[in-house]
Write a protein that holds these residues in place. Structure first.
Motif, PDB file in Angstrom:
ATOM      1  N   ARG A  46       0.881  -1.074   0.209  1.00  0.00           N
ATOM      2  CA  ARG A  46      -0.358  -0.098  -0.012  1.00  0.00           C
ATOM      3  C   ARG A  46       0.556   1.193   0.291  1.00  0.00           C
ATOM      4  O   ARG A  46       0.992   2.270  -0.855  1.00  0.00           O
ATOM      5  CB  ARG A  46      -0.972  -0.308   0.998  1.00  0.00           C
ATOM      6  N   GLN A  47       1.970   1.527   0.650  1.00  0.00           N
ATOM      7  CA  GLN A  47       2.457   2.827   0.717  1.00  0.00           C
ATOM      8  C   GLN A  47       3.365   2.913   0.162  1.00  0.00           C
ATOM      9  O   GLN A  47       3.484   3.217  -0.492  1.00  0.00           O
ATOM     10  CB  GLN A  47       3.569   2.674   2.385  1.00  0.00           C
ATOM     11  N   CYS A  48       3.376   1.737  -0.530  1.00  0.00           N
ATOM     12  CA  CYS A  48       4.457   1.844  -2.624  1.00  0.00           C
ATOM     13  C   CYS A  48       3.853   2.138  -3.303  1.00  0.00           C
ATOM     14  O   CYS A  48       4.341   3.535  -3.950  1.00  0.00           O
ATOM     15  CB  CYS A  48       4.989   0.052  -3.186  1.00  0.00           C
ATOM     16  N   LEU A  93      12.179  13.707  -2.486  1.00  0.00           N
ATOM     17  CA  LEU A  93      11.979  12.685  -1.977  1.00  0.00           C
ATOM     18  C   LEU A  93      12.045  11.968  -0.492  1.00  0.00           C
ATOM     19  O   LEU A  93      11.065  10.864   0.047  1.00  0.00           O
ATOM     20  CB  LEU A  93      14.171  11.900  -2.151  1.00  0.00           C
ATOM     21  N   LEU A  94      11.700  12.734   0.565  1.00  0.00           N
ATOM     22  CA  LEU A  94      11.533  12.860   1.716  1.00  0.00           C
ATOM     23  C   LEU A  94      10.369  13.070   1.414  1.00  0.00           C
ATOM     24  O   LEU A  94       9.575  11.875   2.243  1.00  0.00           O
ATOM     25  CB  LEU A  94      12.419  14.346   2.637  1.00  0.00           C
ATOM     26  N   LEU A  95       9.063  13.577   1.100  1.00  0.00           N
ATOM     27  CA  LEU A  95       7.692  13.755   1.101  1.00  0.00           C
ATOM     28  C   LEU A  95       7.339  12.838   0.447  1.00  0.00           C
ATOM     29  O   LEU A  95       6.497  12.708   1.597  1.00  0.00           O
ATOM     30  CB  LEU A  95       7.758  15.084   0.446  1.00  0.00           C
ATOM     31  N   THR A  96       8.131  12.100  -0.586  1.00  0.00           N
ATOM     32  CA  THR A  96       7.293  11.242  -1.576  1.00  0.00           C
ATOM     33  C   THR A  96       7.394   9.625  -1.059  1.00  0.00           C
ATOM     34  O   THR A  96       6.929   9.062  -1.119  1.00  0.00           O
ATOM     35  CB  THR A  96       7.942  11.659  -2.834  1.00  0.00           C
ATOM     36  N   PHE A  97       8.864   9.953  -0.527  1.00  0.00           N
ATOM     37  CA  PHE A  97       9.118   8.339   0.456  1.00  0.00           C
ATOM     38  C   PHE A  97       8.788   7.918   1.473  1.00  0.00           C
ATOM     39  O   PHE A  97       8.894   6.838   2.247  1.00  0.00           O
ATOM     40  CB  PHE A  97      10.927   7.890  -1.272  1.00  0.00           C
ATOM     41  N   ILE A  98      10.254   8.784   1.884  1.00  0.00           N
ATOM     42  CA  ILE A  98      10.558   8.344   3.320  1.00  0.00           C
ATOM     43  C   ILE A  98       9.835   8.447   4.702  1.00  0.00           C
ATOM     44  O   ILE A  98       9.691   7.568   4.555  1.00  0.00           O
ATOM     45  CB  ILE A  98      12.203   9.525   3.482  1.00  0.00           C
ATOM     46  N   ILE A  99       8.858   9.368   4.140  1.00  0.00           N
ATOM     47  CA  ILE A  99       7.628  10.246   5.731  1.00  0.00           C
ATOM     48  C   ILE A  99       7.116   9.474   5.174  1.00  0.00           C
ATOM     49  O   ILE A  99       6.793   8.543   6.114  1.00  0.00           O
ATOM     50  CB  ILE A  99       8.133  11.662   5.430  1.00  0.00           C
ATOM     51  N   PRO A 100       6.869   8.950   4.430  1.00  0.00           N
ATOM     52  CA  PRO A 100       5.151   7.594   4.056  1.00  0.00           C
ATOM     53  C   PRO A 100       5.835   6.280   4.232  1.00  0.00           C
ATOM     54  O   PRO A 100       5.113   5.883   5.019  1.00  0.00           O
ATOM     55  CB  PRO A 100       5.054   7.429   2.399  1.00  0.00           C
ATOM     56  N   ILE A 101       7.240   5.622   4.407  1.00  0.00           N
ATOM     57  CA  ILE A 101       7.859   4.786   4.651  1.00  0.00           C
ATOM     58  C   ILE A 101       7.667   4.728   6.459  1.00  0.00           C
ATOM     59  O   ILE A 101       7.550   3.644   7.143  1.00  0.00           O
ATOM     60  CB  ILE A 101       9.479   4.374   3.851  1.00  0.00           C
ATOM     61  N   ILE A 102       8.185   5.232   7.058  1.00  0.00           N
ATOM     62  CA  ILE A 102       8.381   5.918   8.308  1.00  0.00           C
ATOM     63  C   ILE A 102       6.746   5.866   9.014  1.00  0.00           C
ATOM     64  O   ILE A 102       6.582   5.127   9.844  1.00  0.00           O
ATOM     65  CB  ILE A 102       9.177   7.385   9.027  1.00  0.00           C
ATOM     66  N   VAL A 103       5.714   6.742   8.503  1.00  0.00           N
ATOM     67  CA  VAL A 103       4.907   6.685   9.122  1.00  0.00           C
ATOM     68  C   VAL A 103       3.939   5.295   8.668  1.00  0.00           C
ATOM     69  O   VAL A 103       3.073   4.892   9.521  1.00  0.00           O
ATOM     70  CB  VAL A 103       4.117   8.256   8.525  1.00  0.00           C
ATOM     71  N   MET A 104       4.183   4.737   7.468  1.00  0.00           N
ATOM     72  CA  MET A 104       3.455   3.454   7.057  1.00  0.00           C
ATOM     73  C   MET A 104       3.795   1.805   7.283  1.00  0.00           C
ATOM     74  O   MET A 104       3.230   1.226   6.905  1.00  0.00           O
ATOM     75  CB  MET A 104       2.553   3.809   5.353  1.00  0.00           C
TER      76      MET A 104
END
Length: 233
Positions: free
Chosen positions: A82-84, A179-190
């Motif tokens: 889902r996150q991806c 990159l932070l908003l698109t990938f890193i933060i969603p990975i951490i949050v989800m």
């Protein structure tokens, strides 16, 4: 939506082919050169995603297990299906498409194309070291598509839009923020070890499955040895 979430990278591959025909037969005559470059930047990302998840594929296992060190639940943690989908389709598509409509905002376009360049050290150095390999899914498109587009963007702006060339410097922090908003933060949050959105078998393994399996067993053995040592100590 469920179909799109399951096969978004194949749909992205079809979109890549469609854009290639549109740009080759019509688009190059009707939009500005800077917009053409930015569309090529988006196409490079579409192919990057296809390389990671479809052909040769296997990026979820490469990233979760080899890259991020998860050996217990690499099928769903820290990246999950889902996150991806949310990161690569919703956030990433917006990040790449919006600059196309604002070609004179050079800092925005530079952020888009520079984001692809950051993939080179990520895939070419960090991930290869972790994988003990010379290649991993996503490297080829980073080197042969995304980086050349970024180089041409820099050259074009410097030669034909020199009054705005200084904006390109803002593309460096802009690309990092992207990159932070698109990938890193969603990975951490989800991230969730109990996530119901596990990757399917066909998504987990693609490139060099035997090596990945061997590396996984090696990492599990290392973890067990470490835990056993801590227990004895």
């Amino acid at each position: 939506m469920k179909f799109w979430r399951k096969y978004w990278y194949y749909i992205g591959g079809i979109l890549f082919v469609g854009l290639a025909f549109v740009m080759g037969l019509w688009g190059y005559l009707h939009i500005s050169t800077i917009q053409i470059i930015l569309i090529f930047g988006w196409m490079g990302m579409l192919m990057h995603q296809f390389e990671e998840y479809a052909l040769p594929g296997g990026f979820p296992m490469v990233s979760n297990m080899a890259g991020l060190g998860e050996v217990d639940h690499p099928e769903r943690y820290p990246l999950n299906a889902r996150q991806c989908f949310i990161s690569n389709v919703i956030f990433c598509y917006l990040s790449y498409i919006i600059p196309i409509f604002f070609p004179n905002l050079i800092w925005m376009g530079a952020s888009q194309v520079f984001a692809g360049v950051w993939q080179v050290p990520g895939h070419g150095i960090a991930m290869n070291i972790r994988m003990k390999s010379k290649y991993n899914p996503g490297l080829a498109s980073s080197v042969f598509l995304q980086t050349p587009v970024a180089i041409y963007y820099i050259w074009y702006v410097a030669h034909y839009m020199p009054d705005k060339a200084n904006q390109m410097w803002w593309g460096i922090p802009g690309s990092i923020a992207m990159l932070l908003l698109t990938f890193i933060i969603p990975i951490i949050v989800m991230r969730d070890k109990d996530s119901p959105y596990a990757f399917e078998e066909r998504e987990l393994f693609g490139y060099n499955k035997e090596h990945i399996m061997e590396l996984w067993e090696e990492r599990k053995a290392e973890k067990e040895a470490k835990e056993h040592g801590e227990t004895i100590g």
